[in-house]
Each structure stands twice: as C-alpha cells, then as structure tokens.
Design a protein around this motif. Structure first.
Motif, short mmCIF file in Angstrom:
data_model
loop_
_atom_site.label_atom_id
_atom_site.label_comp_id
_atom_site.label_asym_id
_atom_site.label_seq_id
_atom_site.Cartn_x
_atom_site.Cartn_y
_atom_site.Cartn_z
N ILE A 1 -2.55 6.18 -14.74
CA ILE A 1 -1.31 5.83 -15.44
C ILE A 1 -1.61 5.02 -16.68
N CYS A 2 -2.48 4.04 -16.53
CA CYS A 2 -2.78 3.15 -17.66
C CYS A 2 -3.48 3.90 -18.79
N ARG A 3 -4.36 4.81 -18.44
CA ARG A 3 -5.05 5.57 -19.49
C ARG A 3 -4.11 6.52 -20.22
N GLU A 4 -3.05 6.95 -19.56
CA GLU A 4 -2.06 7.77 -20.26
C GLU A 4 -1.36 6.95 -21.34
N GLU A 5 -1.07 5.69 -21.04
CA GLU A 5 -0.34 4.84 -21.97
C GLU A 5 -1.25 4.15 -22.98
N ALA A 6 -2.48 3.88 -22.57
CA ALA A 6 -3.41 3.13 -23.43
C ALA A 6 -4.80 3.76 -23.31
N ARG B 1 0.83 -1.21 0.00
CA ARG B 1 0.00 0.00 0.00
C ARG B 1 0.86 1.25 0.00
N ASN B 2 1.83 1.32 0.90
CA ASN B 2 2.65 2.52 1.02
C ASN B 2 3.47 2.77 -0.25
N SER B 3 4.01 1.70 -0.82
CA SER B 3 4.83 1.85 -2.02
C SER B 3 3.97 2.23 -3.22
N LEU B 4 2.76 1.66 -3.30
CA LEU B 4 1.85 2.01 -4.38
C LEU B 4 1.48 3.48 -4.32
N LEU B 5 1.06 3.94 -3.14
CA LEU B 5 0.58 5.32 -3.01
C LEU B 5 1.70 6.34 -3.14
N SER B 6 2.94 5.94 -2.87
CA SER B 6 4.06 6.87 -2.99
C SER B 6 4.62 6.92 -4.42
N GLY B 7 4.13 6.03 -5.28
CA GLY B 7 4.57 6.05 -6.67
C GLY B 7 5.68 5.07 -7.00
N ASP B 8 6.11 4.26 -6.03
CA ASP B 8 7.22 3.35 -6.27
C ASP B 8 6.88 2.28 -7.31
N TYR B 9 5.60 1.99 -7.49
CA TYR B 9 5.19 0.95 -8.43
C TYR B 9 4.64 1.52 -9.74
N ASP B 10 4.72 2.82 -9.92
CA ASP B 10 4.18 3.40 -11.15
C ASP B 10 4.80 2.78 -12.39
N GLY B 11 6.08 2.47 -12.32
CA GLY B 11 6.76 1.93 -13.49
C GLY B 11 6.22 0.60 -13.94
N VAL C 1 -9.09 2.82 -2.92
CA VAL C 1 -9.62 3.71 -3.95
C VAL C 1 -8.51 4.60 -4.52
N ALA C 2 -7.67 5.14 -3.65
CA ALA C 2 -6.58 6.00 -4.13
C ALA C 2 -5.61 5.21 -5.00
N GLY C 3 -5.32 3.97 -4.61
CA GLY C 3 -4.44 3.14 -5.41
C GLY C 3 -5.05 2.78 -6.74
N PHE C 4 -6.33 2.44 -6.75
CA PHE C 4 -7.01 2.09 -7.99
C PHE C 4 -6.99 3.28 -8.96
N ARG C 5 -7.30 4.44 -8.45
CA ARG C 5 -7.32 5.63 -9.32
C ARG C 5 -5.93 5.95 -9.87
N VAL D 1 -14.58 3.55 -13.72
CA VAL D 1 -15.14 2.21 -13.92
C VAL D 1 -15.99 2.18 -15.18
N ASP D 2 -15.68 1.24 -16.08
CA ASP D 2 -16.51 1.01 -17.25
C ASP D 2 -17.40 -0.22 -17.10
N LEU D 3 -16.90 -1.22 -16.37
CA LEU D 3 -17.66 -2.43 -16.11
C LEU D 3 -17.40 -2.87 -14.67
N VAL D 4 -18.35 -3.58 -14.10
CA VAL D 4 -18.19 -4.13 -12.76
C VAL D 4 -18.16 -5.66 -12.86
N GLY D 5 -17.12 -6.26 -12.30
CA GLY D 5 -17.01 -7.71 -12.29
C GLY D 5 -17.34 -8.27 -10.92
N VAL D 6 -17.87 -9.49 -10.89
CA VAL D 6 -18.05 -10.25 -9.66
C VAL D 6 -17.55 -11.66 -9.93
#
Length: 306
Positions: free
Chosen positions: A173-178, A112-122, A164-168, A203-208
């Motif tokens: 990031i993904c929408r910038e690239e694709a 969580r901490n690494s995701l929110l700080s941007g360490d996993y953006d790459g 939610v913050a991580g998902f967004r 969100v475009d679709l919801v999965g269960v």
C-alpha cells in the motif's frame, strides 16, 4: 540500493544519505538545549528527539519520528519534512499500528484480523500519501520489535506468517502512494527474528535495537556490558539477509564512567560490522517497564547518568 563509504574520510557519501532514510516528528516548536549533542565518531547518526536537544547539531543526519497510525495528525508530517530539510537530514518514520491511548487499544487478535482483512488499509494509505509528497528522503519502519515477547507491543507474538502477511500488505500500500520510499524491517534482534522476515523484496534495510542499562546488566550478568557486547549477536542475526543494518533505537543509562564508555563507542566504524550504516538515539524516557523491577530508564542525554 547502492551504499558507498569514502575510505579517506570514513564518512558516508551524500548519495547514501539521500537513499537511506529518516525523520523526527516535531509536533511543536522546540528550544534546543545543545548544539553539539552527538557522540564523537564517523558513523552516520540520528535521533528521535522530541525535546530538541539535537536541533542545532550538524552531526545529526537522520531525524526519527514515531507515528501511532490511529492518532496521527497528518499536517505534522509536513512540518517534520520542513524541519528535516532545513537541517539537511533524512527521515525515518516508525509507524506503530495502534493508538497511543492505552485504554483504547485493540487486542492482538483484533488488530491482526482487521489488518489482514483490509480494515486498516486506509490508515496506511493516508500516511503514505503524505510521505509521498515529502522532499526529504524517507524510510518507513512498521510494527517494530515483533520478536520481543515482553508484552510491550500487541503485534508481537503473532504467528510469523500473519506478521509477514501484514507487513507485506502495508508495504504494498505504501509503495503505491510513495514509490520513492525505502523500507526498514526492524526486529529487536533476538534469536527468533528470522521467522518474521518478510522477504528480500520487502526490505531495504534491517534495524535492530540496542539499549544499555548498567544496573540491570550488573544484576542479570554480574557485570556491565558494552555497546559492542550487545550489538554483536543482534548484528550477526540481522546481517544474514544481505541488507544494510541500522541501530534504529539506541540508549544507555548508568554511572558517569559507563555512559562515557558507551558515548565513545556508539559512532565508531568497526571492521566486524561492515554492513552497519547508522545509529539512531532514542532521546526520551522509556515508555515500557524494564523487567525485574528496573522501571522506566531515562535515556535523555541530560538525564542518563545515574
């Protein structure tokens, strides 16, 4: 996004399939075991199919792949794109924010901490840069079943605001690239799922997820349950967000009668589920033990009759 169903044939239009999603990761050539593996019905159907049972089945319109973002071999995504194009299938990419090497996984807090700080953006930027080059229609599904506290996923049990913050962050990031991709938010379907909803713009679709294990159901509830029994409350929770709903993971194991009943149900078009637009089979052995000592059910289509 516009969805259309032809009332004459009850089949989804080609435009829907182009706009929806989905792909299965094919890491090496597979030998198909069947050419007619899909259940009967009119609901769009897909599969996570590493064994190739659905490789030659024209009824399959969705290929599902799973990626651990720390381990992914990016050229394999191009192979998956070619595989899907050859079969006129769309692509769903489930991106799991960890490694599949269990001994090397991070703790929930570290992730969580690494995701929110941007360490996993790459990680996300590299994956989505490849997804952005694909010819197949692509939907991403990130960090699924966050509402399931069984212990399977280290991103579950986060505070909802952190998820939610991580998902967004990941989606931005993904929408910038694709920019052409669609996004599936995919809880398991429990009562707490609204707490983790990232917002309409993300969100475009919801999965269960819908899995039927006869032995467990009989021990837990006193009787076996049907596909409709399990889907109904999860669909009702998912549909509140006004998006198309997908059964993103599906499996069933039991005696011959139980499996046959599910087989006849899962691709039907039900009036009580007007927003359901697809079901996707998980054609693999379970990877995390079921509760109460019920082990690892084998969802594979040739092994699921007990």
């Amino acid at each position: 996004m516009t969805y259309h169903r032809d009332p004459r044939s009850m089949r989804w239009s080609g435009k829907l399939l182009q706009m929806m999603f989905f792909a299965g990761l094919i890491l090496s050539p597979v030998m198909p075991n069947s050419t007619n593996a899909a259940p009967p019905g009119d609901m769009p159907f897909g599969a996570y199919d590493p064994g190739g049972d659905f490789a030659n089945d024209a009824e399959v319109s969705i290929e599902h792949l799973f990626l651990p973002w720390e381990d992914v071999f990016l050229p394999s995504l191009i192979d998956a794109d070619v595989y899907a194009q050859e079969r006129n299938r769309a692509i769903l990419t489930t991106i799991e924010p960890w490694t599949w090497n269990v001994s090397e996984r991070n703790s929930p807090d570290y992730l969580r901490n690494s995701l929110l700080s941007g360490d996993y953006d790459g990680y996300m930027r590299a994956i989505c840069a490849v997804l952005g080059t694909m010819e197949s229609p692509v939907t991403i599904r990130w960090a699924q079943e966050m509402d399931d506290f069984s212990g399977q996923f280290i991103w579950a049990k986060w505070e909802p605001d952190d998820y939610v913050a991580g998902f967004r962050r990941v989606v931005d990031i993904c929408r910038e690239e694709a920019p052409q991709i669609d996004v599936m938010w995919s809880p398991l379907g429990f009562e707490n799922l609204p707490e983790y909803h990232p917002g309409d713009d993300y969100v475009d679709l919801v999965g269960v997820s819908v899995f039927g294990l006869q032995r467990w159901e009989e021990a837990e509830f006193g009787n076996a349950r049907s596909f409709v029994d399990i889907l109904t409350p999860r669909y009702e929770r998912a549909v509140q967000f006004g998006k198309p709903v997908v059964v993103a993971e599906l499996g069933y194991v039991g005696d011959a009668d139980y499996v046959q009943k599910w087989e006849q149900e899962v691709r039907q078009v039900y009036p009580q589920f007007p927003s359901l637009v697809g079901v996707i089979y998980f054609n693999q052995t379970e990877v995390y033990p079921w509760p109460d000592g019920f082990g690892l059910p084998d969802w594979r289509i040739n092994e699921r009759v007990e």
